[in-house]
Design an enzyme around this catalytic site. Structure first.
Site, PDB file in Angstrom:
ATOM      1  N   GLU A 101       0.842  -1.200   0.000  1.00 40.87           N
ATOM      2  CA  GLU A 101       0.000   0.000   0.000  1.00 40.87           C
ATOM      3  C   GLU A 101       0.876   1.249   0.000  1.00 40.87           C
ATOM      4  O   GLU A 101       1.964   1.256   0.583  1.00 40.87           O
ATOM      5  CB  GLU A 101      -0.911  -0.003   1.226  1.00 40.87           C
ATOM      6  CG  GLU A 101      -1.982   1.066   1.234  1.00 40.87           C
ATOM      7  CD  GLU A 101      -3.043   0.806   2.300  1.00 40.87           C
ATOM      8  OE1 GLU A 101      -3.605  -0.313   2.314  1.00 40.87           O
ATOM      9  OE2 GLU A 101      -3.287   1.703   3.128  1.00 40.87           O
ATOM     10  N   ASP A 103       0.185   5.364   0.710  1.00 40.14           N
ATOM     11  CA  ASP A 103      -0.878   6.208   1.260  1.00 40.14           C
ATOM     12  C   ASP A 103      -0.557   7.689   1.234  1.00 40.14           C
ATOM     13  O   ASP A 103       0.555   8.105   1.577  1.00 40.14           O
ATOM     14  CB  ASP A 103      -1.144   5.844   2.731  1.00 40.14           C
ATOM     15  CG  ASP A 103      -1.639   4.433   2.923  1.00 40.14           C
ATOM     16  OD1 ASP A 103      -2.384   3.947   2.063  1.00 40.14           O
ATOM     17  OD2 ASP A 103      -1.275   3.818   3.946  1.00 40.14           O
ATOM     18  N   GLU A 105      -2.903  10.303   3.256  1.00 32.17           N
ATOM     19  CA  GLU A 105      -4.091  10.384   4.095  1.00 32.17           C
ATOM     20  C   GLU A 105      -4.138  11.754   4.766  1.00 32.17           C
ATOM     21  O   GLU A 105      -3.144  12.189   5.364  1.00 32.17           O
ATOM     22  CB  GLU A 105      -4.066   9.286   5.161  1.00 32.17           C
ATOM     23  CG  GLU A 105      -4.002   7.885   4.576  1.00 32.17           C
ATOM     24  CD  GLU A 105      -3.755   6.820   5.632  1.00 32.17           C
ATOM     25  OE1 GLU A 105      -4.513   5.837   5.671  1.00 32.17           O
ATOM     26  OE2 GLU A 105      -2.802   6.979   6.424  1.00 32.17           O
ATOM     27  N   THR A 119       1.818  10.309   5.083  1.00 29.40           N
ATOM     28  CA  THR A 119       2.304   9.481   3.981  1.00 29.40           C
ATOM     29  C   THR A 119       2.847   8.190   4.572  1.00 29.40           C
ATOM     30  O   THR A 119       3.496   8.192   5.617  1.00 29.40           O
ATOM     31  CB  THR A 119       3.405  10.196   3.180  1.00 29.40           C
ATOM     32  OG1 THR A 119       4.556  10.393   4.017  1.00 29.40           O
ATOM     33  CG2 THR A 119       2.908  11.551   2.665  1.00 29.40           C
ATOM     34  N   LYS A 128       4.143   0.865   9.104  1.00 26.14           N
ATOM     35  CA  LYS A 128       4.775   1.675  10.153  1.00 26.14           C
ATOM     36  C   LYS A 128       5.923   2.514   9.602  1.00 26.14           C
ATOM     37  O   LYS A 128       6.992   2.608  10.205  1.00 26.14           O
ATOM     38  CB  LYS A 128       5.267   0.787  11.302  1.00 26.14           C
ATOM     39  CG  LYS A 128       4.172  -0.006  12.001  1.00 26.14           C
ATOM     40  CD  LYS A 128       4.742  -0.850  13.117  1.00 26.14           C
ATOM     41  CE  LYS A 128       3.675  -1.674  13.814  1.00 26.14           C
ATOM     42  NZ  LYS A 128       4.236  -2.527  14.887  1.00 26.14           N
ATOM     43  N   LYS A 129       5.699   3.134   8.459  1.00 23.88           N
ATOM     44  CA  LYS A 129       6.736   3.948   7.838  1.00 23.88           C
ATOM     45  C   LYS A 129       6.197   5.347   7.528  1.00 23.88           C
ATOM     46  O   LYS A 129       6.372   5.881   6.443  1.00 23.88           O
ATOM     47  CB  LYS A 129       7.257   3.257   6.576  1.00 23.88           C
ATOM     48  CG  LYS A 129       7.801   1.850   6.859  1.00 23.88           C
ATOM     49  CD  LYS A 129       8.396   1.206   5.651  1.00 23.88           C
ATOM     50  CE  LYS A 129       8.768  -0.241   5.929  1.00 23.88           C
ATOM     51  NZ  LYS A 129       9.755  -0.400   7.025  1.00 23.88           N
ATOM     52  N   GLU A 130       5.553   5.924   8.529  1.00 22.70           N
ATOM     53  CA  GLU A 130       4.864   7.191   8.324  1.00 22.70           C
ATOM     54  C   GLU A 130       5.792   8.404   8.392  1.00 22.70           C
ATOM     55  O   GLU A 130       6.643   8.488   9.265  1.00 22.70           O
ATOM     56  CB  GLU A 130       3.757   7.381   9.378  1.00 22.70           C
ATOM     57  CG  GLU A 130       2.701   6.283   9.404  1.00 22.70           C
ATOM     58  CD  GLU A 130       2.985   5.226  10.446  1.00 22.70           C
ATOM     59  OE1 GLU A 130       4.179   5.042  10.808  1.00 22.70           O
ATOM     60  OE2 GLU A 130       2.022   4.575  10.910  1.00 22.70           O
ATOM     61  N   TYR A 192     -11.107   7.123  15.940  1.00 25.32           N
ATOM     62  CA  TYR A 192     -10.311   6.332  16.875  1.00 25.32           C
ATOM     63  C   TYR A 192      -8.816   6.585  16.722  1.00 25.32           C
ATOM     64  O   TYR A 192      -8.017   6.157  17.569  1.00 25.32           O
ATOM     65  CB  TYR A 192     -10.592   4.840  16.669  1.00 25.32           C
ATOM     66  CG  TYR A 192     -10.055   4.278  15.360  1.00 25.32           C
ATOM     67  CD1 TYR A 192      -8.806   3.672  15.304  1.00 25.32           C
ATOM     68  CD2 TYR A 192     -10.800   4.374  14.193  1.00 25.32           C
ATOM     69  CE1 TYR A 192      -8.309   3.179  14.119  1.00 25.32           C
ATOM     70  CE2 TYR A 192     -10.318   3.877  13.000  1.00 25.32           C
ATOM     71  CZ  TYR A 192      -9.069   3.279  12.969  1.00 25.32           C
ATOM     72  OH  TYR A 192      -8.590   2.789  11.774  1.00 25.32           O
ATOM     73  N   TRP A 193      -8.439   7.324  15.652  1.00 26.39           N
ATOM     74  CA  TRP A 193      -7.013   7.435  15.336  1.00 26.39           C
ATOM     75  C   TRP A 193      -6.581   8.808  14.821  1.00 26.39           C
ATOM     76  O   TRP A 193      -5.503   9.310  15.159  1.00 26.39           O
ATOM     77  CB  TRP A 193      -6.688   6.368  14.273  1.00 26.39           C
ATOM     78  CG  TRP A 193      -5.445   6.615  13.495  1.00 26.39           C
ATOM     79  CD1 TRP A 193      -4.161   6.480  13.933  1.00 26.39           C
ATOM     80  CD2 TRP A 193      -5.342   7.049  12.133  1.00 26.39           C
ATOM     81  NE1 TRP A 193      -3.265   6.783  12.925  1.00 26.39           N
ATOM     82  CE2 TRP A 193      -3.965   7.129  11.803  1.00 26.39           C
ATOM     83  CE3 TRP A 193      -6.289   7.361  11.153  1.00 26.39           C
ATOM     84  CZ2 TRP A 193      -3.525   7.524  10.547  1.00 26.39           C
ATOM     85  CZ3 TRP A 193      -5.847   7.748   9.899  1.00 26.39           C
ATOM     86  CH2 TRP A 193      -4.477   7.830   9.613  1.00 26.39           C
ATOM     87  N   ARG A 265       8.632   3.453  19.716  1.00 27.81           N
ATOM     88  CA  ARG A 265       7.807   2.549  18.912  1.00 27.81           C
ATOM     89  C   ARG A 265       8.583   1.318  18.461  1.00 27.81           C
ATOM     90  O   ARG A 265       7.995   0.262  18.204  1.00 27.81           O
ATOM     91  CB  ARG A 265       7.287   3.306  17.694  1.00 27.81           C
ATOM     92  CG  ARG A 265       6.228   2.574  16.883  1.00 27.81           C
ATOM     93  CD  ARG A 265       5.833   3.439  15.713  1.00 27.81           C
ATOM     94  NE  ARG A 265       4.718   2.898  14.960  1.00 27.81           N
ATOM     95  CZ  ARG A 265       4.272   3.411  13.813  1.00 27.81           C
ATOM     96  NH1 ARG A 265       4.851   4.499  13.321  1.00 27.81           N
ATOM     97  NH2 ARG A 265       3.264   2.864  13.166  1.00 27.81           N
TER      98      ARG A 265
END
Length: 277
Positions: A101, A103, A105, A119, A128-130, A192-193, A265
């Site tokens: 994916e 993204d 967003e 992104t 988990k690569k935001e 929720y996020w 994290r």
């Protein structure tokens, strides 16, 4: 029956042609879900509007699947308090554990606070690569163009033509390279996020929320088919020095979150690409 002059008939024919051409980007290329309305702006461009209310969100997804390409669309987000909402432009191979994916967003925020652009890249279920950025303009005041370039060497994210992120490929690390992906645009409840890690939910008294999309374009390789003429412009694209400059500008001035800085994290160590970029 009243007669129409040749000039009027020509104008009507032109409008019909514009409408037919404009319709094609949505209804010929995408399936829709939820409340999706269409209209035309003052320039004659078709606008697709996604509607979010208590009953459901909305979206459209491409009929074709793609393996590499350049994808671009102009968006105008909802004004005012958009906290809890998420509007998206992204590519996905599906929902399975090993999915790929890419993204973009847009996480809504309370009135007066910046909208956050998230992104992210998933490869073989590894996410988990935001990188998250506060948008430096009001995305509800006018249309802005968002672009994803995906090729065998890197994934490039652009805002109004400015490169803000480049995710590089490394031969020993997961990268989206083999699974065809469908293009999506969605608007949904992310209470929720989305806003302050879920602390601020949607204020439904402001519903319905509407996000508008126009000027869609895709120069991409269709899964199982050939790549279009001119694909070299993006297939071999890597950021030049000036574009790396805009990446540094975005990171220095507007970056809100970088997963490579989040040691909490990743207690066993940051992802391998963090030490190579």
């Amino acid at each position: 029956m009243a007669r129409r002059s040749p000039a009027v008939l020509a104008s009507l024919a032109l409008l019909a042609a514009v409408a037919s051409s404009a319709d094609s980007w949505l209804y010929e290329k995408f399936n829709t879900d939820g409340t999706v309305r269409t209209d035309y702006d003052a320039s004659g461009q078709q606008v697709a509007m996604l509607n979010l209310d208590r009953s459901s969100g909305a979206g459209f997804n491409s009929k074709e699947q793609y393996l590499y390409g350049e994808f671009s669309i102009a968006m105008k987000l909802m004004p005012g308090n958009s906290a809890g909402t998420v509007s998206c432009f992204y590519l996905s191979s599906g929902d399975g554990d090993g999915h790929d994916e890419i993204d973009m967003e847009f996480m809504g925020n309370s009135s007066g606070q910046p909208v956050v652009l998230n992104t992210n890249v998933w490869a073989n279920g590894d996410g988990k690569k935001e990188h998250q950025f506060d948008l430096w303009f009001d995305p509800s005041a006018a249309y802005h163009t968002y672009t994803i370039i995906w090729n065998p060497e890197n994934i490039i994210f652009k805002v109004d033509g400015n490169v803000i992120r480049c995710f590089k490929r490394y031969s020993d690390l997961p990268y989206p390279s083999s699974k065809p992906m469908t293009l999506h645009a969605t608007l949904w409840d992310g209470s929720y996020w989305a806003t302050e890690k879920g602390k601020v939910p949607i204020d439904w008294s402001s519903a319905p929320f509407v996000v508008s999309y126009r000027s869609y374009s895709a120069n991409a390789c269709v899964s199982g088919g050939s790549c279009p003429a001119g694909s070299g412009s993006w297939m071999n694209k890597q950021p030049d020095d000036a574009e790396w400059g805009t990446v540094k500008w975005a990171e220095s001035n507007y970056m809100r979150y970088n997963y490579c800085d989040d040691g909490w994290r990743f207690p066993r160590g940051l992802p391998a690409e963090c030490s190579r970029s």
